[in-house]
Design an enzyme around this catalytic site. Structure first.
Site, PDB file in Angstrom:
ATOM      1  N   ASP A 138      -1.966  -2.224   0.306  1.00  0.00           N
ATOM      2  CA  ASP A 138      -0.877  -1.201   0.851  1.00  0.00           C
ATOM      3  C   ASP A 138      -1.451   0.420   0.605  1.00  0.00           C
ATOM      4  OD1 ASP A 138       1.387  -0.287   2.345  1.00  0.00           O
ATOM      5  OD2 ASP A 138       2.537  -0.304   0.501  1.00  0.00           O
ATOM      6  N   LEU A 178     -14.581 -16.021  -4.322  1.00  0.00           N
ATOM      7  CA  LEU A 178     -14.979 -17.081  -5.076  1.00  0.00           C
ATOM      8  C   LEU A 178     -15.142 -18.586  -4.325  1.00  0.00           C
ATOM      9  CD1 LEU A 178     -15.981 -17.719  -7.957  1.00  0.00           C
ATOM     10  CD2 LEU A 178     -13.620 -18.064  -8.779  1.00  0.00           C
ATOM     11  N   GLY A 179     -14.029 -18.757  -3.664  1.00  0.00           N
ATOM     12  CA  GLY A 179     -14.054 -19.980  -2.976  1.00  0.00           C
ATOM     13  C   GLY A 179     -13.619 -21.365  -3.720  1.00  0.00           C
ATOM     14  N   VAL A 180     -12.568 -20.787  -4.640  1.00  0.00           N
ATOM     15  CA  VAL A 180     -11.708 -22.070  -5.232  1.00  0.00           C
ATOM     16  C   VAL A 180     -10.226 -21.722  -5.180  1.00  0.00           C
ATOM     17  CG1 VAL A 180     -13.783 -22.425  -6.792  1.00  0.00           C
ATOM     18  CG2 VAL A 180     -11.686 -20.672  -7.468  1.00  0.00           C
ATOM     19  N   SER A 192       7.549   6.747  -0.441  1.00  0.00           N
ATOM     20  CA  SER A 192       6.243   5.802  -0.445  1.00  0.00           C
ATOM     21  C   SER A 192       5.055   6.489  -0.052  1.00  0.00           C
ATOM     22  CB  SER A 192       6.490   5.069   0.824  1.00  0.00           C
ATOM     23  OG  SER A 192       7.523   3.873   0.461  1.00  0.00           O
ATOM     24  N   GLY A 234      11.185   7.126   1.695  1.00  0.00           N
ATOM     25  CA  GLY A 234      10.721   8.599   1.905  1.00  0.00           C
ATOM     26  C   GLY A 234       9.623   8.946   0.745  1.00  0.00           C
ATOM     27  N   HIS A 283       1.834   0.998   4.652  1.00  0.00           N
ATOM     28  CA  HIS A 283       2.807   0.798   5.572  1.00  0.00           C
ATOM     29  C   HIS A 283       3.588   2.268   6.047  1.00  0.00           C
ATOM     30  CE1 HIS A 283       5.361   1.385   1.520  1.00  0.00           C
ATOM     31  NE2 HIS A 283       6.107   1.859   2.483  1.00  0.00           N
TER      32      HIS A 283
END
Length: 545
Positions: free
Chosen positions: A195, A328-330, A273, A271, A165
């Site tokens: 991030d 995973l697809g769940v 970050s 500042g 960011h």
């Protein structure tokens, strides 16, 4: 960074006694002129020596780390610099009235009305959390705005860690060192999901110079109560250091898609970050990314991305230019005590599968709704976040064992990891559902489970029309809740796709499932929302008589 030649890390236990006894006040009360100090004064002087030893450790770490800390200035086009959180979620919509000849009118329920409100997606920060505000905005000149943050060099060749960011949308970034050196780069690699960002300086600009750097620690070894030091440029006070302790681990805040934050109380402000959070060995244990704040400044709670996550992300960014994750697809949820009891499994058995994505890797492996995932690739999992962390780092295309519990028995499936880039098309299955109320109609038959506080109606053609569902949708419609059902979070207008161990695909299925319910035992229901979103298991525990 070379390993320190002196010993430090453990602070004498008497430091705790110093703090408990009043610390500085006790030191000031001791008179150095007294020829024969009282026993209490002797103890106080010993505590002061321990405090000075800790100060010495802080000074040593500052001397080692500060040369590798940078102040970051990101030049961003003003259109890209707009706050991404400015477009908040809005709710609006009209709810036609519905009636029932018998006086049973779920559509008059305020919860049912809210269910039909149209939701416009957007990015909304949880109350009290800030990340975009945790970096400073510099002056705007024309169409360019300068955002300010912090960072740290992790490789002498010019690799610098910071926050996404801080540099998001920037065409170029300038970094400044404590000794006055400045470098500009347009080689900016980011992972918005965590991030984290990685800046690479041009070797030609360095002209063979090796930059001071800081090593990444194994953050898994970091414990609550450990001393940590935060470096950065808060509120334009460049190259500052603050001290605190780790106050929590594995925290989430809703600021990023994938979170596993270290919580600490070393003061950080706008500042800070992207600045490093380091241990008493001068190694990075996290990258500061957010603060929990009522007013925008330091309130005693800061969050940092753990260094173990950062290392994997940085390696991926260097190797691929982006982070390649498996999925995973769940849809999954925690296995709480009530749900575990209803399933007949231990509370720490693993992760409950609430829904399986059509044609996803989990479905291809044979995973079903109601399965409890115990381990993946030989790694035990205890909650959805731990499972996601194992999944995302799997090698794409590699087949690994997936251990589950189904109907009380344990079995092992073979799971082949697929790239997360392929997931969005498969996740669209529920996104197309939108409720539309057309006419009053009849509610029809209602099956009541008095002990569990739930009234269900078969999914008739009239209900399909009301809820805007196609012929492929299955389940029973929740028409009223109270007691256990209300406490479990069920609301009128939702669909129950499974009741107990029985899937509901017809009115006959619903009748059989209701007949099989034991009034004195917890009832497991798989619930979905026709607006879209995830299915989830809810456990309805009847009140004790």
């Amino acid at each position: 960074m070379p390993a320190p030649t002196h010993t430090r890390g453990l602070i004498p236990a008497t430091l705790a006694a110093l703090l408990a006894a009043g610390g500085t006040a006790a030191v000031l009360s001791a008179s150095p002129a007294a020829p024969t100090p009282e026993p209490a004064a002797i103890g106080t002087m010993a505590h002061a020596a321990d405090a000075r030893q800790l100060s010495g450790v802080f000074r040593t770490v500052a001397a080692e780390v500060m040369p590798a800390v940078v102040a970051v200035e990101a030049r961003v086009e003003t259109a890209a610099a707009q706050n991404p959180n400015a477009q908040l979620r809005r709710f609006r919509g009209r709810i036609p009235e519905g009636t029932n000849p018998e006086g049973f009118d779920p559509f008059s329920d305020p919860q049912f009305r809210r269910f039909f409100e149209e939701s416009f997606p957007g990015r909304e920060l949880p109350p009290g959390f800030r990340n975009e505000q945790n970096q400073l905005r510099g002056p705007q000149t024309g169409s360019i705005q300068v955002k300010k943050g912090s960072g740290a060099v992790i490789d002498a060749s010019g690799l610098i860690l910071t926050n996404n960011h801080v540099v998001e949308g920037a065409a170029e970034v300038t970094v400044s060192f404590e000794n006055g050196d400045r470098y500009t780069t347009s080689d900016i690699l980011t992972d918005p999901d965590t991030d984290v960002a990685l800046l690479r300086l041009n070797p030609d600009d360095l002209d063979g110079k090796k930059l001071p750097s800081v090593t990444l620690a194994d953050s898994a070894r970091t414990q609550i109560g450990d001393w940590v030091l935060a470096f950065g440029s808060p509120l334009n006070q460049q190259f500052s250091m603050t001290a605190g302790i780790v106050s929590g681990k594995s925290r989430t805040s809703g600021l990023a898609a994938r979170e596993n934050f270290i919580q600490h109380d070393a003061a950080i402000n706008p500042g800070s970050s992207g600045g490093p959070l380091v241990n008493l060995d001068g190694q990075i244990v996290g990258v500061n990314t957010a603060i929990s704040s009522r007013g925008g400044g330091y309130d005693g709670i800061g969050f940092a991305v753990p260094s173990s996550d950062v290392k994997w992300i940085a390696d991926q960014l260097q190797e691929n230019g982006s982070v390649k994750r498996a999925f995973l697809g769940v849809y999954m949820q925690n296995l709480d005590a009530a749900t575990a009891e209803a399933l007949g499994v231990p509370t720490d058995a693993g992760v409950l599968v609430a829904d399986v994505i059509d044609d996803g890797p989990a479905q291809k492996a044979g995973v079903k709704e109601g399965d409890v995932i115990v381990s993946l690739d030989g790694k035990a999992v205890s909650d959805p976040r731990s499972l996601s962390r194992v999944v995302e780092r799997l090698e794409i295309g590699k087949s690994v064992p997936l251990a589950i519990i189904r109907d009380g028995g344990r079995r092992t499936l073979q799971f082949e990891a697929a790239a997360l880039d392929d997931a969005p098309q498969q996740l669209a299955r529920r996104a197309e559902r939108r409720p539309q109320m057309n006419g009053d109609g009849e509610i029809g038959d209602v099956f009541q489970l008095e002990a569990h506080g739930l009234a269900l109606a078969p999914l008739s053609d009239d209900w399909r029309e009301r809820l805007g569902l196609d012929d492929a949708a299955t389940g029973a419609v929740v028409v009223a809740v109270k007691g256990a059902a209300a406490e479990a979070g069920l609301r009128p207008g939702q669909l129950v796709e499974r009741l107990g161990r029985m899937e509901i695909a017809s009115a006959d299925d619903l009748k059989k499932a209701v007949d099989a319910v034991e009034e004195d035992k917890p009832l497991l229901a798989l619930v979905s929302d026709p607006r879209g979103g995830n299915s989830s298991f809810r456990t309805l525990r009847p009140a004790a008589e």
